[in-house]
Design a protein around this motif. Structure first.
Motif, PDB file in Angstrom:
ATOM      1  N   THR A   1      -3.955  -2.542  -3.615  1.00  0.00           N
ATOM      2  CA  THR A   1      -4.563  -3.059  -2.390  1.00  0.00           C
ATOM      3  C   THR A   1      -5.846  -2.299  -2.088  1.00  0.00           C
ATOM      4  O   THR A   1      -6.043  -1.160  -2.537  1.00  0.00           O
TER       5      THR A   1
ATOM      6  N   THR B   1       0.836  -1.212   0.000  1.00  0.00           N
ATOM      7  CA  THR B   1       0.000   0.000   0.000  1.00  0.00           C
ATOM      8  C   THR B   1       0.863   1.250   0.000  1.00  0.00           C
ATOM      9  O   THR B   1       0.641   2.188  -0.777  1.00  0.00           O
TER      10      THR B   1
ATOM     11  N   PHE C   1      -5.328   1.147  -0.451  1.00  0.00           N
ATOM     12  CA  PHE C   1      -4.872   2.156  -1.407  1.00  0.00           C
ATOM     13  C   PHE C   1      -6.030   2.652  -2.278  1.00  0.00           C
ATOM     14  O   PHE C   1      -6.213   3.864  -2.457  1.00  0.00           O
TER      15      PHE C   1
END
Length: 856
Positions: free
Chosen positions: A726, A699, A729
């Motif tokens: 991710t 992330t 994110f």
């Protein structure tokens, strides 16, 4: 390269004190000629025994105590004598002295050598132990400090005739303070060794090594115990094709100032370490001035290596004082030093490749304290004694010099060797570790011969676990160069140095029970395992062995059946153990936001590494036990994750990064770019070794990627699998960025790259018509899949008048949705009920698009 720290100087620590006392006695008269001070011996407790000539024609023996910094007069001869060997017992009640013929004023016995045993507490009787025509060495045994042996002393007497005897001396106290010998006329003695041509005394572990030369050369070792017993515990045949010595040699029996050193013959020394290593080092006679040969027999590895060094003619020294190299033991390394020519730092644990040793020549090899005229010998405690200057030094390796060897102008083999030396031998040192990380961050591109980040990780982990259990030496990885298909020539050869390996004969280790405790037990186990490790193709764990299993697990993670895999649940239990051991001492400060989210891929990789490493250790080191192996493995992986975080924190603090790094609204600064580049290199290095990363790493890296990279480049990184999208994110991306044209395009590009399950969750966070349309479509699709045709037709007949007849498909759809809305709750948590009007408009728009009446 060598860092010598002076701990004793006979001029400042002894002579000044002697001169002051002599001047007091002579009442201010000139006394500059009264001190001919020479070091005789360094005892196990660090005490320096020395002699000097008095102004009145006497010879005196004294001792310097390094703990109190005080000098003590032990004994005075009433005439000038030549002391060739001297030793003091632990209680300082007995003094053993070997006198030899010298100048005209020397003591002149009938025989060449006279060995005396003198009572000095107080000065009382003197007993003659030997009166022979050969030189004799004397050395008191020093038992363990916890054992009370005040009334018993043991003395070794080694003669040039080729035998060693041990005298047992019983003492008694008289008048409360006088300590005298009991039955001094009949001292009990044992024959320890005979027919030898070389002998070495190791005062620390109380061992006597000697080389027999009767039929063949056999190295033997006698171990002395506190209860006055000794055993011959070790024998090793040595293939010496050369004549070892022209006369008997003694090592570590003090220094004889009246015997010239033979610099042309073979010079030999044995080094041992608590880790179970044993190295027999010897130089070869000098036949040609242009080269030097020396051999290191790695007994614990089962082979020897003979090095031939071609000396540079421009640096040839005219001095003949040091024709043979000096061997220095530093524990993990052995130093071979020839003043004015070269310094060879030999890794005595890892001998697979020459690149893990360091060879220096010219100005790099200079040790300022040890000149070409110096006569240097080893003394207890891994120290050096310069006979001519009268100084004693502790020895170590200079970290500052090693850091200089990391510069880009140095050969890569030197950089690799110096990096390993700092990480394994000198570590742990927080300041030095920060400097290494700083060097890595400034040289983030991988070298041709090795990857510096991989070396940093593996070597550091090797040092940490190797200190916890010495047995891990043969099974843990310590360098990534073995993962290469073809090794560069720079790692397999040293310019100007020829290396010839040979197999050693199997050593014989005797004794049982208490005799084999400690060092001998470890050495015996290592020797016994040599054959096993030679038969096994790969006893050392390779991290890349789990790649195939990791690929299968990645496919399982992306499948819908992953929850049914028991193996994944087992790996999750491994991961929980690791993360419970991860040091969280700075987690609350959130210097680097790691370990703060679920990262399913990294959690599975952590568990898989624990599983494979545990399996490897159980197969090769069953003697450790499953419980200890489990603890070692979990600790190994936990330290790996901590190490990655520590690297990031060091660079983070150096760049003075703050919370703004996680803000997607701002473009990345130059510092952000450096951080992103370092993290990319760490990711590349760990992927190459299939090592896990801390949860949250992907992330943070992807956030930096958005800030630092052009949008199209960022998406290419994602498509090639280098950056991972991710859920934390994407959630941050949807909420932090506004709906400008550029941001909207980025969001659409990211959404279409997401798995369907993640897309459904993050779409709800984006306040955008298209996102709402996606939610509506998914809602309708889910409901219609559960709705049967029979229920739909009944509903249409039942309430047909409530729909507008102009567009029957839409009326039918709205009817179904209204009925469902009445019977079921909204499946989307924390969301209000679906607006039927909004659904109707959206459905109409989508239907028109499908029929081709309206553009997208």
């Amino acid at each position: 390269m060598l860092k010598l720290t002076q701990t004793f100087d006979i001029h400042t620590d002894v002579i000044s004190s002697i001169l002051a006392k002599e001047e007091t006695v002579r009442r201010g008269k000139d006394c500059a000629d009264v001190a001919d001070t020479r070091i005789l011996n360094v005892e196990r407790d660090g005490g320096v025994v020395y002699t000097w000539k008095g102004a009145s024609g006497t010879t005196r023996v004294g001792k310097y105590d390094p703990h109190t910094k005080q000098n003590k007069l032990l004994y005075t001869f009433d005439k000038q004598v030549c002391i060739s060997s001297c030793s003091l017992n632990k209680e300082e009640t007995l003094l053993a002295v070997s006198l030899t013929r010298g100048g005209e004023e020397c003591f002149k016995p009938v025989s060449t050598c006279l060995t005396l045993l003198i009572e000095i507490h107080p000065v009382n009787n003197t007993k003659v132990l030997k009166a022979v025509d050969c030189r004799v060495k004397v050395q008191f045994l020093y038992p363990q400090p916890s054992r009370n042996t005040a009334l018993e002393s043991h003395l070794l007497l080694a003669a040039e005739d080729g035998y060693v005897e041990q005298y047992h001396i019983l003492l008694v106290k008289q008048e409360g303070y006088r300590v005298v010998m009991q039955n001094q006329e009949r001292l009990v003695r044992d024959r320890v060794a005979e027919d030898f041509c070389w002998a070495q005394w190791d005062s620390g572990p109380q061992r006597l090594f000697y080389l027999t030369c009767r039929d063949k050369h056999v190295l033997k070792c006698a171990q002395f115990f506190p209860d006055r017993n000794f055993e011959i515990l070790f024998e090793l045949p040595l293939e010496l094709s050369i004549i070892p010595f022209t006369s008997v040699r003694f090592v570590n029996f003090g220094h004889d100032h009246y015997q010239e050193e033979d610099n042309e013959g073979l010079k030999m020394v044995v080094f041992t370490d608590r880790t179970g290593t044993m190295c027999v080092c010897y130089s070869h006679p000098v036949y040609k001035q242009k080269d030097r040969m020396y051999t290191i027999a790695f007994v614990h590895r089962g082979f020897s290596k003979t090095y031939t060094v071609a000396l540079e003619q421009t640096t040839m020294s005219t001095s003949t004082a040091n024709l043979q190299p000096l061997f220095i033991h530093l524990g993990y390394y052995i130093v071979v030093y020839l003043a004015g020519h070269f310094l060879h730092l030999i890794n005595c644990r890892q001998q697979d490749l020459l690149c893990h040793s360091l060879f220096l020549s010219g100005a790099d090899s200079l040790v300022e304290e040890l000149g070409t005229e110096s006569v240097v010998v080893n003394v207890p405690g891994r120290r050096l004694l310069d006979i001519k200057s009268g100084r004693i030094y502790t020895t170590d390796i200079s970290p500052d010099f090693l850091l200089k060897l990391l510069s880009s102008s140095r050969p890569e083999a030197q950089r690799l060797a110096s990096l390993h030396c700092m990480l394994v031998h000198l570590g742990p040192d927080q300041d030095l570790e920060e400097k290494i990380i700083n060097w890595i961050s400034e040289n983030v591109m991988s070298f041709d011969a090795f990857d510096q980040i991989q070396e940093y990780i593996l070597a550091s982990l090797y040092r940490i676990c190797y200190q916890q259990s010495l047995s891990l030496d043969k099974v843990l990885p310590y360098s990534s160069v073995f993962e290469k298909k073809e090794l560069p020539v720079a790692l397999t050869a040293i310019p100007g140095v020829k290396c010839t390996p040979e197999l050693l004969a199997q050593p014989l280790i005797k004794g049982k029970g208490r005799s084999l405790q400690g060092y001998w037990e470890e050495l015996q186990w290592i020797v016994e395992r040599l054959k096993y490790f030679e038969a096994v193709s790969s006893p050392r764990y390779r991290t890349t062995q789990i790649k195939s299993d990791w690929t299968k697990l990645q496919l399982a993670l992306n499948s819908e059946k992953k929850k049914s895999l028991n193996h994944l649940r087992h790996l999750e239990e491994n991961t929980k153990k690791v993360l419970s051991m991860v040091d969280t001492w700075r987690l609350d400060k959130r210097i680097v936001p790691l370990f703060q989210e679920e990262d399913q891929q990294q959690r599975v990789l952590v568990g898989l590494m624990v599983d494979k490493l545990r399996e490897h250790l159980n197969r090769h080191l069953p003697r450790l036990g499953k419980k200890k192996i489990d603890m070692l493995v979990v600790n190994y992986v936990a330290k790996l994750l901590e190490m990655v975080r520590h690297m990031l924190e060091s660079v983070w603090l150096k760049l003075k990064l703050g919370p703004t790094v996680l803000c997607l609204k701002q473009q990345g600064s130059s510092e952000d770019w450096v951080m992103f580049h370092v993290m990319c290199r760490i990711l590349e290095a760990t992927r190459g070794l299939c090592l896990p990363l801390p949860p949250g790493y992907s992330t943070l890296l992807t956030v930096l990627g958005v800030r630092c990279l052009p949008r199209h480049t960022f998406l290419q990184y994602v498509d090639h699998g280098f950056l991972q999208l991710t859920e934390p994110f994407v959630s941050r991306l949807m909420t932090d960025l506004d709906n400008s044209d550029g941001n909207e395009e980025l969001k659409f590009s990211v959404l279409k790259r997401l798995p369907e399950s993640m897309e459904q969750r993050v779409c709800q966070l984006w306040d955008h018509p298209i996102s709402s349309a996606c939610i509506s479509r998914e809602y309708v699709r889910t409901r219609l899949e559960k709705y049967t045709k029979t229920k739909g037709s009944v509903l249409l007949d039942k309430d047909e008048t409530c729909f507008k007849p102009k567009f029957l498909p839409l009326s039918y759809l709205a009817s179904i949705l209204s009925h469902m809305e009445e019977q079921a709750s909204n499946p989307f948590e924390e969301q209000e009920n679906v607006d039927a009007r909004f659904v109707e408009e959206t459905a109409l728009k989508q239907t028109l698009i499908k029929l081709g009446f309206q553009d997208k």
